[in-house]
Design a protein around this motif. Structure first.
Motif: not given
Length: 368
Positions: A105-128
């Motif tokens: 949340x802090x990363x996204x607040x600092x970089x809206x739309x660009x922060x927390x890419x690791x979490x996006x990748x986590x959900x895409x690459x390990x959906x289960x």
């Protein structure tokens, strides 16, 4: 007009801090930092204010290592591995999910739309992966409460609705894990679940983790008068949990949290801290801390709140005992409610040190 506002601010501070500025019985005085007469927390080996960690309530080196790895590499696997090795029914998993969600949340607040890419990748690459799903749900909850325009706004409701769906997906990935249901307790408060729906959700939590202190604290907010219950309902919930708590359970401290939930924002009367209700709640919390396993991650939460009340009660030695155990970390109530948690904690720590020294204490007399 600015002069009037300044005068008003000074008077307000005088009323708030007045009980601590002058004590006839022990001549406790708060003086400016740096004064020759100032009690210095650094003499006790306490952390400087700017070095206090606002992320967590107490030490968790494995979590800190994983957070640093995620931040440094932008990869999610360290977070996934840590959660996979953390027992699902314990307090520590819930705290770690909160920490990863908060970091995102802090990363996204600092970089809206660009922060927390690791979490996006986590959900895409390990959906289960249940851990990734739980962190995603927690991220949405924290975004709703911190960055959505406030309770009652359209954005707040929209994000919480999305978080509710994320919780349900996370629950499907690990049906016996209480974390998705505990996360939903905050959603229930924000979306104003009817009482029957909240009780049904609470039953799912209790079925999986009946003594979970973090879950009880989340539920206590719902029952408080500021949200969807009353002072009486919050007290009843807390005292019922404390009464059925087994030996060694921190649930015996829940009435102190209920007292804080019902406490006015500013307590002007020192008599508040001398009443029987406060004394009983503090004694219950002290008993809980002393009888609990000291590696229980929720012990730090209880100690932080005890510090607030023990300073108000002028029980300086016991207040210093709490500081000795929790210093360095301020990611807990009541400090986390403030815009600057470290600054508020530092004020109470300074008062504890000043009161302790005014009554004959010193670094040499504080238990190591």
């Amino acid at each position: 007009m600015e002069i009037l506002w300044f005068a008003f601010a000074i008077l307000t501070l005088a009323f708030i801090l007045g009980p601590y500025v002058w004590r006839r019985r022990n001549a406790l005085r708060l003086v400016a930092p740096g004064s020759p007469d100032a009690a210095d927390p650094a003499n006790y080996g306490f952390e400087r204010q700017e070095e206090l960690d606002v992320r967590i309530p107490g030490p968790d080196q494995d979590l800190m290592d994983a957070l640093d790895n995620v931040r440094r590499t932008g990869q999610w696997k360290a977070a996934s591995q840590l959660l996979a090795g953390t027992p699902r029914e314990g307090e520590r998993r819930w705290q770690r999910v909160q920490a990863f969600g908060g970091a995102a949340a802090l990363e996204l607040a600092a970089q809206p739309g660009a922060g927390a890419q690791w979490l996006k990748a986590w959900r895409l690459e390990a959906e289960q992966d249940p851990g990734g799903a739980q962190v995603h749900a927690e991220l949405l909850v924290q975004q709703a409460w911190r960055q959505s325009g406030g309770v009652g706004s359209a954005d707040h409701r929209i994000i919480l609705e999305e978080a509710r769906e994320a919780c349900r997906k996370a629950a499907l990935l690990s049906p016996q894990d209480p974390v998705p249901y505990i996360t939903e307790l905050a959603i229930a408060r924000g979306l104003a679940y009817p009482e029957a729906e909240f009780v049904e959700l609470w039953a799912k939590v209790v079925d999986r983790a009946p003594e979970h202190m973090g879950a009880h604290l989340a539920a206590l907010h719902y029952w408080g008068a500021q949200w969807h219950g009353s002072r009486e309902q919050a007290d009843a919930f807390a005292h019922a949990a404390a009464a059925r708590a087994p030996q060694g359970s921190l649930l015996a401290a829940l009435p102190l949290f209920a007292l804080r939930e019902n406490q006015p924002d500013i307590v002007l009367s020192p008599g508040f801290y001398r009443g029987a209700v406060v004394t009983r709640a503090v004694e219950g919390a002290l008993y809980a801390v002393h009888s609990a396993r000291q590696d229980d991650p929720m012990v730090a939460h209880v100690r932080h709140l005890l510090l607030l009340f023990l300073v108000g009660m002028e029980r300086w030695a016991e207040a210093m005992e709490q500081v000795r155990h929790v210093d360095g970390y301020v990611g807990a109530l009541p400090w986390s409610e403030a815009n600057d948690p470290a600054a508020v904690y530092a004020v109470y720590r300074a008062m504890a040190v000043a009161g302790y020294e005014a009554n004959g204490g010193s670094p040499a007399t504080l238990r190591p």
